[in-house]
Design a protein around this motif. Structure first.
Motif, mmCIF file in Angstrom:
data_model
loop_
_atom_site.group_PDB
_atom_site.id
_atom_site.type_symbol
_atom_site.label_atom_id
_atom_site.label_comp_id
_atom_site.label_asym_id
_atom_site.label_seq_id
_atom_site.Cartn_x
_atom_site.Cartn_y
_atom_site.Cartn_z
ATOM 1 N N ASP A 13 2.238 25.460 -17.793
ATOM 2 C CA ASP A 13 2.806 24.653 -18.897
ATOM 3 C C ASP A 13 3.533 25.904 -19.809
ATOM 4 O OD1 ASP A 13 1.383 22.691 -18.067
ATOM 5 O OD2 ASP A 13 -0.324 22.455 -19.337
ATOM 6 N N TRP A 73 12.385 19.120 -18.259
ATOM 7 C CA TRP A 73 11.953 18.511 -17.160
ATOM 8 C C TRP A 73 10.821 18.755 -17.962
ATOM 9 C CZ3 TRP A 73 7.699 18.978 -14.586
ATOM 10 C CH2 TRP A 73 7.508 18.300 -13.604
ATOM 11 N N SER A 86 10.606 16.842 -21.155
ATOM 12 C CA SER A 86 10.013 15.193 -19.954
ATOM 13 C C SER A 86 8.760 15.001 -19.590
ATOM 14 C CB SER A 86 10.912 14.957 -19.421
ATOM 15 O OG SER A 86 11.140 14.117 -18.584
ATOM 16 N N ARG A 87 8.208 16.070 -18.667
ATOM 17 C CA ARG A 87 6.633 15.722 -18.635
ATOM 18 C C ARG A 87 5.764 15.843 -19.119
ATOM 19 N NH1 ARG A 87 2.758 19.328 -16.915
ATOM 20 N NH2 ARG A 87 1.858 18.981 -15.540
ATOM 21 N N GLU A 88 5.938 16.368 -20.397
ATOM 22 C CA GLU A 88 4.668 16.557 -21.007
ATOM 23 C C GLU A 88 5.141 14.886 -22.268
ATOM 24 O OE1 GLU A 88 1.809 17.844 -23.483
ATOM 25 O OE2 GLU A 88 2.658 18.806 -21.799
ATOM 26 N N SER A 99 5.867 12.101 -21.070
ATOM 27 C CA SER A 99 5.332 11.030 -19.722
ATOM 28 C C SER A 99 3.992 11.460 -20.154
ATOM 29 C CB SER A 99 5.596 11.656 -18.655
ATOM 30 O OG SER A 99 4.558 10.553 -17.683
ATOM 31 N N ARG A 110 -5.523 17.279 -12.972
ATOM 32 C CA ARG A 110 -3.948 18.412 -13.194
ATOM 33 C C ARG A 110 -4.950 19.815 -13.114
ATOM 34 N NH1 ARG A 110 -2.551 18.830 -19.069
ATOM 35 N NH2 ARG A 110 -1.415 20.159 -18.227
ATOM 36 N N GLU A 151 2.158 13.073 -8.674
ATOM 37 C CA GLU A 151 3.307 14.612 -8.997
ATOM 38 C C GLU A 151 3.607 15.041 -8.228
ATOM 39 O OE1 GLU A 151 3.108 16.986 -12.946
ATOM 40 O OE2 GLU A 151 1.477 18.055 -11.363
ATOM 41 N N ARG A 180 6.683 21.077 -8.801
ATOM 42 C CA ARG A 180 7.725 20.899 -10.428
ATOM 43 C C ARG A 180 7.824 22.735 -10.621
ATOM 44 N NH1 ARG A 180 2.347 21.457 -14.304
ATOM 45 N NH2 ARG A 180 4.191 23.160 -15.406
#
Length: 251
Positions: A91, A139, A142-144, A146, A174, A245, A248
């Motif tokens: 992250d 990206w 955007s994932r955060e 989501s 996760r 997922e 990534r």
């Protein structure tokens, strides 16, 4: 908050980054790897409970979590806390401060952590020289968003027991993907206060809800955190389809 000193020496070179051994993360090409290696200024090691970034402050760095857990949170003036998400290896944190001037949330270490440190001022070089990496940053942001959408749905529409089931299943999913959970025992280093602050419940209500899942033999609460006994049952109870997922990016 006083700045935490950055260690200039590197325990992990970018070429031998442990995250690159994870199937979850995409590979860098040679030029990207060379740029990221120059972009990286060092590593930061923090103890459990340390504040990495503080709401309202400016920080010259961006960080990629390499080892350990943390959580993002906001405070009301009277001290009440809302945990908005958890941070794990891969992250990117501190981007908000880069784009908005100052941090809009704080980040605390949930365990001992190691973070790769990048100079915020070099972010524009990434956008100019490596559009593929710039897309990766987009990206990640955007994932955060989501994940926050799903968390808001949980707080707003799931019942208390469904919220707790979702949170535990979400964290296990996760954490397992990035190597934070190894072996047969699924354990999360969270307290019931962390749960209450994430789900928007009182500590008393949280404790009663935890007892319901214990009675269903879906989890066990220990001094060191939460032991998950039935991840499939929790996922079903939460009415959650899982992360879905694929491979990534990370910086």
């Amino acid at each position: 908050m006083a700045d935490i000193p950055v260690q200039s020496e590197r325990k992990y070179s970018c070429e031998k980054c442990p995250l690159m051994r994870r199937k979850l993360f995409r590979d860098f090409n040679t030029k990207e790897l060379s740029f990221v290696s120059r972009f990286k200024r060092g590593e930061l090691s923090v103890d459990k409970g340390a504040t990495i970034l503080s709401e309202g402050t400016r920080n010259p760095h961006l960080y990629t979590v390499l080892v350990g857990w943390g959580f993002r949170y906001k405070l009301l003036p009277d001290g009440r806390r809302q945990i908005v998400n958890f941070v794990m290896p891969g992250d990117l944190v501190g981007l908000q401060g880069s784009l908005m001037g100052e941090m809009q949330h704080s980040i605390e270490a949930l365990s001992p952590m190691t973070l790769c440190v990048f100079e915020r001022g070099e972010l524009m070089s990434l956008y100019h020289e490596h559009p593929e990496l710039a897309y990766d940053v987009t990206w990640i942001a955007s994932r955060e968003e989501s994940m926050l959408d799903e968390n808001l749905l949980s707080v707003g529409r799931r019942t208390a027991i469904e919220r707790l089931a979702y949170l535990v299943a979400f964290l296990v999913s996760r954490a397992s993907a990035v190597g934070l959970i190894n072996g047969d025992t699924l354990e999360l280093p969270i307290t019931q206060q962390h749960v209450a602050d994430t789900l928007g419940l009182s500590l008393v209500h949280t404790n009663k809800t935890v007892r319901k899942l214990i009675d269903r033999k879906m989890l066990r609460w220990r001094d060191r955190g939460c032991e998950v006994l039935d991840i499939d049952g929790l996922t079903t109870l939460a009415r959650w389809e899982g992360p879905g997922e694929t491979i990534r990016p990370f910086i």
